[in-house]
Scaffold this active site. Sequence first.
Site, PDB file in Angstrom:
ATOM      1  N   GLU A 182       0.861  -1.188   0.000  1.00 48.07           N
ATOM      2  CA  GLU A 182       0.000   0.000   0.000  1.00 48.07           C
ATOM      3  C   GLU A 182       0.892   1.231   0.000  1.00 48.07           C
ATOM      4  O   GLU A 182       1.836   1.321   0.778  1.00 48.07           O
ATOM      5  CB  GLU A 182      -0.934  -0.003   1.222  1.00 48.07           C
ATOM      6  N   GLY A 233      -7.119   1.274   3.460  1.00 37.54           N
ATOM      7  CA  GLY A 233      -8.563   1.501   3.323  1.00 37.54           C
ATOM      8  C   GLY A 233      -8.904   2.257   2.046  1.00 37.54           C
ATOM      9  O   GLY A 233     -10.059   2.309   1.650  1.00 37.54           O
ATOM     10  N   GLY A 234      -7.900   2.849   1.409  1.00 34.74           N
ATOM     11  CA  GLY A 234      -8.096   3.472   0.111  1.00 34.74           C
ATOM     12  C   GLY A 234      -9.106   4.604   0.114  1.00 34.74           C
ATOM     13  O   GLY A 234      -9.329   5.273   1.130  1.00 34.74           O
ATOM     14  N   THR A 235      -9.745   4.786  -1.023  1.00 36.92           N
ATOM     15  CA  THR A 235     -10.660   5.909  -1.214  1.00 36.92           C
ATOM     16  C   THR A 235     -11.851   5.835  -0.274  1.00 36.92           C
ATOM     17  O   THR A 235     -12.217   6.823   0.369  1.00 36.92           O
ATOM     18  CB  THR A 235     -11.185   5.902  -2.673  1.00 36.92           C
ATOM     19  N   CYS A 236     -12.483   4.679  -0.225  1.00 34.85           N
ATOM     20  CA  CYS A 236     -13.754   4.583   0.510  1.00 34.85           C
ATOM     21  C   CYS A 236     -13.565   4.994   1.963  1.00 34.85           C
ATOM     22  O   CYS A 236     -14.284   5.843   2.481  1.00 34.85           O
ATOM     23  CB  CYS A 236     -14.295   3.160   0.429  1.00 34.85           C
ATOM     24  N   HIS A 260     -46.061  -2.349   8.923  1.00 33.95           N
ATOM     25  CA  HIS A 260     -46.602  -0.995   9.017  1.00 33.95           C
ATOM     26  C   HIS A 260     -46.074  -0.333  10.286  1.00 33.95           C
ATOM     27  O   HIS A 260     -46.002  -0.991  11.326  1.00 33.95           O
ATOM     28  CB  HIS A 260     -48.132  -1.049   9.079  1.00 33.95           C
TER      29      HIS A 260
HETATM   30  C1  LIG Z   1     -16.381  11.390  -2.442  1.00 38.11           C
HETATM   31  C2  LIG Z   1     -16.662   9.935  -2.727  1.00 38.11           C
HETATM   32  C3  LIG Z   1     -17.712   9.303  -2.097  1.00 38.11           C
HETATM   33  C4  LIG Z   1     -17.971   7.958  -2.346  1.00 38.11           C
HETATM   34  N1  LIG Z   1     -19.023   7.362  -1.730  1.00 38.11           N
HETATM   35  C5  LIG Z   1     -19.304   6.080  -1.989  1.00 38.11           C
HETATM   36  C6  LIG Z   1     -20.382   5.429  -1.346  1.00 38.11           C
HETATM   37  O1  LIG Z   1     -21.077   6.022  -0.524  1.00 38.11           O
HETATM   38  N2  LIG Z   1     -20.609   4.125  -1.631  1.00 38.11           N
HETATM   39  C7  LIG Z   1     -19.836   3.434  -2.522  1.00 38.11           C
HETATM   40  O2  LIG Z   1     -20.094   2.246  -2.744  1.00 38.11           O
HETATM   41  N3  LIG Z   1     -18.805   4.021  -3.152  1.00 38.11           N
HETATM   42  C8  LIG Z   1     -18.523   5.320  -2.900  1.00 38.11           C
HETATM   43  N4  LIG Z   1     -17.451   5.901  -3.517  1.00 38.11           N
HETATM   44  C9  LIG Z   1     -16.627   5.096  -4.436  1.00 38.11           C
HETATM   45  C10 LIG Z   1     -15.661   4.206  -3.635  1.00 38.11           C
HETATM   46  O3  LIG Z   1     -14.900   4.988  -2.745  1.00 38.11           O
HETATM   47  C11 LIG Z   1     -14.753   3.453  -4.573  1.00 38.11           C
HETATM   48  O4  LIG Z   1     -15.531   2.810  -5.549  1.00 38.11           O
HETATM   49  C12 LIG Z   1     -13.953   2.409  -3.832  1.00 38.11           C
HETATM   50  O5  LIG Z   1     -13.134   2.997  -2.839  1.00 38.11           O
HETATM   51  C13 LIG Z   1     -13.071   1.645  -4.816  1.00 38.11           C
HETATM   52  O6  LIG Z   1     -12.285   0.786  -4.114  1.00 38.11           O
HETATM   53  P1  LIG Z   1     -11.036   0.072  -4.779  1.00 38.11           P
HETATM   54  O7  LIG Z   1     -10.934  -1.195  -4.030  1.00 38.11           O
HETATM   55  O8  LIG Z   1     -11.148  -0.007  -6.229  1.00 38.11           O
HETATM   56  O9  LIG Z   1      -9.789   1.035  -4.493  1.00 38.11           O
HETATM   57  P2  LIG Z   1      -9.480   2.234  -3.536  1.00 38.11           P
HETATM   58  O10 LIG Z   1     -10.379   2.283  -2.376  1.00 38.11           O
HETATM   59  O11 LIG Z   1      -9.358   3.467  -4.336  1.00 38.11           O
HETATM   60  O12 LIG Z   1      -8.040   1.843  -2.968  1.00 38.11           O
HETATM   61  C14 LIG Z   1      -6.923   1.679  -3.801  1.00 38.11           C
HETATM   62  C15 LIG Z   1      -5.673   1.681  -2.946  1.00 38.11           C
HETATM   63  O13 LIG Z   1      -4.552   1.386  -3.765  1.00 38.11           O
HETATM   64  C16 LIG Z   1      -3.453   2.194  -3.380  1.00 38.11           C
HETATM   65  N5  LIG Z   1      -2.543   2.292  -4.527  1.00 38.11           N
HETATM   66  C17 LIG Z   1      -2.799   2.862  -5.728  1.00 38.11           C
HETATM   67  N6  LIG Z   1      -1.755   2.721  -6.550  1.00 38.11           N
HETATM   68  C18 LIG Z   1      -0.801   2.050  -5.856  1.00 38.11           C
HETATM   69  C19 LIG Z   1       0.512   1.608  -6.170  1.00 38.11           C
HETATM   70  N7  LIG Z   1       1.055   1.785  -7.388  1.00 38.11           N
HETATM   71  N8  LIG Z   1       1.243   0.986  -5.205  1.00 38.11           N
HETATM   72  C20 LIG Z   1       0.684   0.771  -3.976  1.00 38.11           C
HETATM   73  N9  LIG Z   1      -0.559   1.151  -3.635  1.00 38.11           N
HETATM   74  C21 LIG Z   1      -1.297   1.785  -4.571  1.00 38.11           C
HETATM   75  C22 LIG Z   1      -4.108   3.502  -3.006  1.00 38.11           C
HETATM   76  O14 LIG Z   1      -3.262   4.268  -2.145  1.00 38.11           O
HETATM   77  C23 LIG Z   1      -5.376   3.025  -2.307  1.00 38.11           C
HETATM   78  O15 LIG Z   1      -5.184   2.870  -0.930  1.00 38.11           O
HETATM   79  C24 LIG Z   1     -17.155   7.247  -3.259  1.00 38.11           C
HETATM   80  C25 LIG Z   1     -16.075   7.878  -3.889  1.00 38.11           C
HETATM   81  C26 LIG Z   1     -15.827   9.213  -3.624  1.00 38.11           C
HETATM   82  C27 LIG Z   1     -14.661   9.866  -4.305  1.00 38.11           C
END
Ligand SMILES: Cc1cc2nc3c(=O)[nH]c(=O)nc-3n(C[C@H](O)[C@H](O)[C@H](O)COP(=O)(O)OP(=O)(O)OC[C@H]3O[C@@H](n4cnc5c(N)ncnc54)[C@H](O)[C@@H]3O)c2cc1C
Length: 460
Positions: A38, A43-46, A445
Amino acid sequence: MPTSESKTFDSIIIGAGQAGPTLASRLTQSGRNIAFIERKLFGGTCVNNGCTPTKALVASAYAAQKARTGATYGINVPGPVSVDMKAVKARKDQIVLKSRNGLETWLRGMNNCTVFTGHAQFESRNQVRIGNDVLTAKEIFINVGGRAVVPDFPGIDTVPWLNNVGILELESLPRHLVVVGGSYVGLEFAQIFRRFGSEVTVIEKSSRLVSREDQDVSASVKAFLEKEGITVRLNAECIHLHSHGDNVAVGVRCDDDSSDSLGSHVLLAVGRRPNTDDLGLDKAGIAHDHHGYITVDDQLRTSVPGIWALGDCNGRGAFTHTSYNDYEIVAANLLDNDPRKVSDRIAAYALFIDPPLGRAGMTEAEARQSGRKVLVGTRPMTRVGRAVERGETHGFMKVVVDSDTRMILGAAILGVTGDEVIHSLLDVMYAKAPYTTISRAMHIHPTVSELVPTLLQEMR
Ligand SMILES: Cc1cc2nc3c(=O)[nH]c(=O)nc-3n(C[C@H](O)[C@H](O)[C@H](O)COP(=O)(O)OP(=O)(O)OC[C@H]3O[C@@H](n4cnc5c(N)ncnc54)[C@H](O)[C@@H]3O)c2cc1C
């Protein structure tokens, strides 16, 4: 210059998003020795700048709105409602941190899992470089997610702007937030900040908000957001930015600045792109499309045997639940001899404005375009007892059924608890059962769900 160190594992997972960590657990349980990489926040984006923090803010915004409208319920709130942005952010940060730390601790404590922090890049089809280390494995799983697009609007380089990461760091209230992009991410932030007390303008290039939804959904969303005081500007044919004193001006026509919206802050919410441009895909020969989405088959295998792509980076979904479902599909095929496929899943998602939109399957427009004969049932939330009792009657429910097969094709529940109610329809769709399964069901209900059978009985 430090020398490279080479390490060999059974499997490598790149990215701690929504699929990687649980996959790590299954792979290690199967006896594999794995490397987990990582580069930034577990935990990434979510967890860090998507679902979790925004839903925490939606809750604060809802509390502000309820306090503001207390008199409607016979509740007196002395004085005007004000929002302490530092406290709002601290609450959000605490929820995010707990989740992120929990995940990181879990991974670091996992048997047979070595965690590396840093940026991963392919060196070859079975080698990944991270700093000075070169890791080798016969199985590699890519879960790198995506990030906000920076559009090439004229003037974009000349002004400060926020994306979904920056806006979550604000500790004071924007006087006037201009949100560029009237879709899922943009609208959630627009309503949140309006309820906190900012002036808010939404600028959208198409002719309606959430333009992937049906016209009636877009119209209803626009109406109740405008009622809360959000300014909506559609058909923004040429969005451009420039500074104007202390403000940022966002114009909607390039030949005419006279109608610029002046914001103290600008949020760009115009789409996402995969984090694959700096991953060295070409060194491994992994096929991708011109946007950078990794090409995968129905079981999420890439063009290179032994390499899978999961989550937002494969372009097959853009939600946490699609990424998690990707993990389930990969694990089922690889470890359980269970041939699950992406094409088995039904589109489902929510837009977490208030009231929320819960969606499943096709829109009405898609169902009609498919040439099927359709039955459509709709009911305004003003005719849902529980919504009336809660004083939350914006929106409507809609279901679309194939009149020949009697299968539910899709549904939109735009109304209070719509993000939960949608699941009763979704589960009947998964069961491949006719709509009468639910139209004959007795629901409790007084709930919003109690009107779902009635909605189906009244289809035309
Ligand atoms: C503002 C916002 C609100 C959202 N709300 C919702 C919601 O309510 N419900 C919902 O279902 N979805 C929601 N989403 C979408 C959701 O966040 C994403 O679909 C989800 O996080 C995707 O997960 P993922 O597993 O693809 O990767 P991500 O969660 O994006 O994680 C990818 C990880 O990979 C790491 N990484 C990337 N490149 C490299 C590399 N080269 N080397 C090492 N590590 C790397 C990153 O640092 C990151 O930690 C929202 C998105 C946003 C922007």
